[in-house]
Design a protein around this motif. Structure first.
Motif, PDB file in Angstrom:
ATOM      1  N   THR A  15       0.813  -1.213   0.000  1.00 58.27           N
ATOM      2  CA  THR A  15       0.000   0.000   0.000  1.00 58.27           C
ATOM      3  C   THR A  15       0.846   1.262   0.000  1.00 58.27           C
ATOM      4  O   THR A  15       0.390   2.296  -0.473  1.00 58.27           O
ATOM      5  CB  THR A  15      -0.978   0.023   1.190  1.00 58.27           C
ATOM      6  OG1 THR A  15      -0.257  -0.084   2.409  1.00 58.27           O
ATOM      7  CG2 THR A  15      -1.999  -1.091   1.071  1.00 58.27           C
ATOM      8  N   ALA A  16       2.062   1.188   0.519  1.00 60.64           N
ATOM      9  CA  ALA A  16       2.951   2.345   0.419  1.00 60.64           C
ATOM     10  C   ALA A  16       3.363   2.576  -1.036  1.00 60.64           C
ATOM     11  O   ALA A  16       3.562   3.710  -1.456  1.00 60.64           O
ATOM     12  CB  ALA A  16       4.189   2.142   1.291  1.00 60.64           C
ATOM     13  N   TYR A  18       1.476   1.480  -3.860  1.00 59.79           N
ATOM     14  CA  TYR A  18       0.279   1.902  -4.600  1.00 59.79           C
ATOM     15  C   TYR A  18      -0.972   1.495  -3.849  1.00 59.79           C
ATOM     16  O   TYR A  18      -1.041   0.411  -3.268  1.00 59.79           O
ATOM     17  CB  TYR A  18       0.233   1.273  -5.999  1.00 59.79           C
ATOM     18  CG  TYR A  18      -1.004   1.681  -6.741  1.00 59.79           C
ATOM     19  CD1 TYR A  18      -1.111   2.949  -7.293  1.00 59.79           C
ATOM     20  CD2 TYR A  18      -2.094   0.836  -6.839  1.00 59.79           C
ATOM     21  CE1 TYR A  18      -2.265   3.353  -7.932  1.00 59.79           C
ATOM     22  CE2 TYR A  18      -3.254   1.224  -7.483  1.00 59.79           C
ATOM     23  CZ  TYR A  18      -3.336   2.486  -8.029  1.00 59.79           C
ATOM     24  OH  TYR A  18      -4.476   2.889  -8.657  1.00 59.79           O
ATOM     25  N   ASN A  19      -1.949   2.369  -3.862  1.00 54.72           N
ATOM     26  CA  ASN A  19      -3.290   2.094  -3.369  1.00 54.72           C
ATOM     27  C   ASN A  19      -4.235   3.090  -4.037  1.00 54.72           C
ATOM     28  O   ASN A  19      -3.778   4.037  -4.666  1.00 54.72           O
ATOM     29  CB  ASN A  19      -3.348   2.151  -1.832  1.00 54.72           C
ATOM     30  CG  ASN A  19      -3.038   3.521  -1.291  1.00 54.72           C
ATOM     31  OD1 ASN A  19      -3.773   4.471  -1.522  1.00 54.72           O
ATOM     32  ND2 ASN A  19      -1.935   3.626  -0.559  1.00 54.72           N
ATOM     33  N   THR A  21      -5.947   5.489  -2.997  1.00 52.30           N
ATOM     34  CA  THR A  21      -5.964   6.855  -2.468  1.00 52.30           C
ATOM     35  C   THR A  21      -4.810   7.653  -3.071  1.00 52.30           C
ATOM     36  O   THR A  21      -4.021   7.134  -3.851  1.00 52.30           O
ATOM     37  CB  THR A  21      -5.834   6.850  -0.932  1.00 52.30           C
ATOM     38  OG1 THR A  21      -4.508   6.442  -0.568  1.00 52.30           O
ATOM     39  CG2 THR A  21      -6.847   5.922  -0.288  1.00 52.30           C
ATOM     40  N   GLN A  22      -4.701   8.898  -2.687  1.00 48.61           N
ATOM     41  CA  GLN A  22      -3.592   9.719  -3.174  1.00 48.61           C
ATOM     42  C   GLN A  22      -2.331   9.549  -2.334  1.00 48.61           C
ATOM     43  O   GLN A  22      -1.283  10.093  -2.669  1.00 48.61           O
ATOM     44  CB  GLN A  22      -4.004  11.186  -3.182  1.00 48.61           C
ATOM     45  CG  GLN A  22      -4.259  11.741  -1.791  1.00 48.61           C
ATOM     46  CD  GLN A  22      -4.703  13.176  -1.819  1.00 48.61           C
ATOM     47  OE1 GLN A  22      -4.937  13.732  -2.875  1.00 48.61           O
ATOM     48  NE2 GLN A  22      -4.826  13.779  -0.658  1.00 48.61           N
ATOM     49  N   TRP A  23      -2.406   8.788  -1.259  1.00 49.55           N
ATOM     50  CA  TRP A  23      -1.282   8.635  -0.337  1.00 49.55           C
ATOM     51  C   TRP A  23      -0.488   7.375  -0.655  1.00 49.55           C
ATOM     52  O   TRP A  23      -0.620   6.359   0.012  1.00 49.55           O
ATOM     53  CB  TRP A  23      -1.782   8.594   1.112  1.00 49.55           C
ATOM     54  CG  TRP A  23      -2.566   9.808   1.457  1.00 49.55           C
ATOM     55  CD1 TRP A  23      -3.916   9.903   1.551  1.00 49.55           C
ATOM     56  CD2 TRP A  23      -2.047  11.108   1.708  1.00 49.55           C
ATOM     57  NE1 TRP A  23      -4.279  11.181   1.850  1.00 49.55           N
ATOM     58  CE2 TRP A  23      -3.138  11.953   1.959  1.00 49.55           C
ATOM     59  CE3 TRP A  23      -0.771  11.645   1.740  1.00 49.55           C
ATOM     60  CZ2 TRP A  23      -2.996  13.304   2.237  1.00 49.55           C
ATOM     61  CZ3 TRP A  23      -0.627  12.985   2.018  1.00 49.55           C
ATOM     62  CH2 TRP A  23      -1.718  13.793   2.266  1.00 49.55           C
ATOM     63  N   ASN A  24       0.343   7.428  -1.690  1.00 51.17           N
ATOM     64  CA  ASN A  24       1.204   6.315  -2.048  1.00 51.17           C
ATOM     65  C   ASN A  24       2.400   6.828  -2.837  1.00 51.17           C
ATOM     66  O   ASN A  24       2.410   7.963  -3.313  1.00 51.17           O
ATOM     67  CB  ASN A  24       0.433   5.235  -2.816  1.00 51.17           C
ATOM     68  CG  ASN A  24      -0.143   5.730  -4.104  1.00 51.17           C
ATOM     69  OD1 ASN A  24       0.587   6.020  -5.037  1.00 51.17           O
ATOM     70  ND2 ASN A  24      -1.464   5.825  -4.177  1.00 51.17           N
ATOM     71  N   TYR A  25       3.395   5.996  -2.964  1.00 54.12           N
ATOM     72  CA  TYR A  25       4.660   6.375  -3.603  1.00 54.12           C
ATOM     73  C   TYR A  25       4.464   6.777  -5.059  1.00 54.12           C
ATOM     74  O   TYR A  25       5.015   7.779  -5.504  1.00 54.12           O
ATOM     75  CB  TYR A  25       5.657   5.211  -3.489  1.00 54.12           C
ATOM     76  CG  TYR A  25       6.963   5.463  -4.190  1.00 54.12           C
ATOM     77  CD1 TYR A  25       7.899   6.338  -3.663  1.00 54.12           C
ATOM     78  CD2 TYR A  25       7.262   4.824  -5.385  1.00 54.12           C
ATOM     79  CE1 TYR A  25       9.100   6.580  -4.310  1.00 54.12           C
ATOM     80  CE2 TYR A  25       8.460   5.057  -6.036  1.00 54.12           C
ATOM     81  CZ  TYR A  25       9.376   5.935  -5.489  1.00 54.12           C
ATOM     82  OH  TYR A  25      10.558   6.179  -6.140  1.00 54.12           O
ATOM     83  N   MET A  27       1.811   7.929  -6.699  1.00 52.50           N
ATOM     84  CA  MET A  27       1.120   9.219  -6.844  1.00 52.50           C
ATOM     85  C   MET A  27       2.027  10.372  -6.420  1.00 52.50           C
ATOM     86  O   MET A  27       2.031  11.430  -7.032  1.00 52.50           O
ATOM     87  CB  MET A  27      -0.180   9.240  -6.031  1.00 52.50           C
ATOM     88  CG  MET A  27      -1.232   8.348  -6.581  1.00 52.50           C
ATOM     89  SD  MET A  27      -1.744   8.914  -8.214  1.00 52.50           S
ATOM     90  CE  MET A  27      -3.044   7.772  -8.534  1.00 52.50           C
ATOM     91  N   TRP A  28       2.788  10.167  -5.361  1.00 57.37           N
ATOM     92  CA  TRP A  28       3.725  11.195  -4.913  1.00 57.37           C
ATOM     93  C   TRP A  28       4.791  11.432  -5.981  1.00 57.37           C
ATOM     94  O   TRP A  28       5.170  12.561  -6.248  1.00 57.37           O
ATOM     95  CB  TRP A  28       4.365  10.779  -3.589  1.00 57.37           C
ATOM     96  CG  TRP A  28       5.471  11.674  -3.147  1.00 57.37           C
ATOM     97  CD1 TRP A  28       5.362  12.966  -2.731  1.00 57.37           C
ATOM     98  CD2 TRP A  28       6.858  11.342  -3.083  1.00 57.37           C
ATOM     99  NE1 TRP A  28       6.599  13.460  -2.409  1.00 57.37           N
ATOM    100  CE2 TRP A  28       7.540  12.481  -2.615  1.00 57.37           C
ATOM    101  CE3 TRP A  28       7.586  10.197  -3.371  1.00 57.37           C
ATOM    102  CZ2 TRP A  28       8.908  12.500  -2.438  1.00 57.37           C
ATOM    103  CZ3 TRP A  28       8.946  10.223  -3.181  1.00 57.37           C
ATOM    104  CH2 TRP A  28       9.595  11.363  -2.720  1.00 57.37           C
ATOM    105  N   ASP A  32       4.827  15.652  -6.700  1.00 55.75           N
ATOM    106  CA  ASP A  32       5.967  16.377  -6.146  1.00 55.75           C
ATOM    107  C   ASP A  32       7.259  15.579  -6.147  1.00 55.75           C
ATOM    108  O   ASP A  32       8.311  16.125  -5.852  1.00 55.75           O
ATOM    109  CB  ASP A  32       5.657  16.800  -4.704  1.00 55.75           C
ATOM    110  CG  ASP A  32       4.491  17.754  -4.637  1.00 55.75           C
ATOM    111  OD1 ASP A  32       4.256  18.462  -5.641  1.00 55.75           O
ATOM    112  OD2 ASP A  32       3.803  17.788  -3.598  1.00 55.75           O
TER     113      ASP A  32
END
Length: 131
Positions: A15-16, A18-19, A21-25, A27-28, A32
């Motif tokens: 989940t870190a 990809y998942n 939500t927008q909170w994953n590596y 998407m980050w 940014d």
């Protein structure tokens, strides 16, 4: 408790990365992450190390055939749940979460298999023998 911790760590690793939500590596990294390239590379290498540890241990303990069997078993269970109308696989987010849970279960079992087999059979692996 040991299996639960190994499974939760596998789930955290997945989940870190990809998942839904927008909170994953990933998407980050799309947003940014390019502006913070050294940090993005460091985080990517840490995730890669986690994958190498889990995949190597899983392949050594249950092998590709064991991984396929676990995936088939979970897939059949999901099929039964879908057939009885208990889950809706048209929901993309739910499907992604189920995929993450399935793969994390395979990795958790793979990392714990030597311990499980030793408890069931009483036989230790060659790597487990203490000197």
């Amino acid at each position: 408790m040991g299996f639960l911790l190994r499974w939760l760590c596998a789930l955290g690793l997945l989940t870190a990365t990809y998942n839904p939500t927008q909170w994953n590596y990933l998407m980050w990294l799309r947003g940014d992450g390019r502006d913070q390239l050294p940090l993005a590379v460091l985080a990517g290498l840490i995730l890669l190390i986690g994958y190498v540890i889990y995949l190597r241990a899983t392949l050594r303990s249950i092998g590709a055939f064991g991984m396929a069997l676990i995936l088939a078993l979970v897939g059949a269970m999901l099929w039964v749940l879908w057939d009885y109308g208990l889950i809706d696989l048209a929901n993309r987010d739910l499907t992604v979460w189920l995929g993450l849970l399935t793969v994390s279960l395979v990795l958790g079992i793979g990392l714990s298999w030597s311990i499980i087999r030793r408890r069931l059979s009483g036989q230790a692996d060659v790597d487990d023998v203490e000197e």
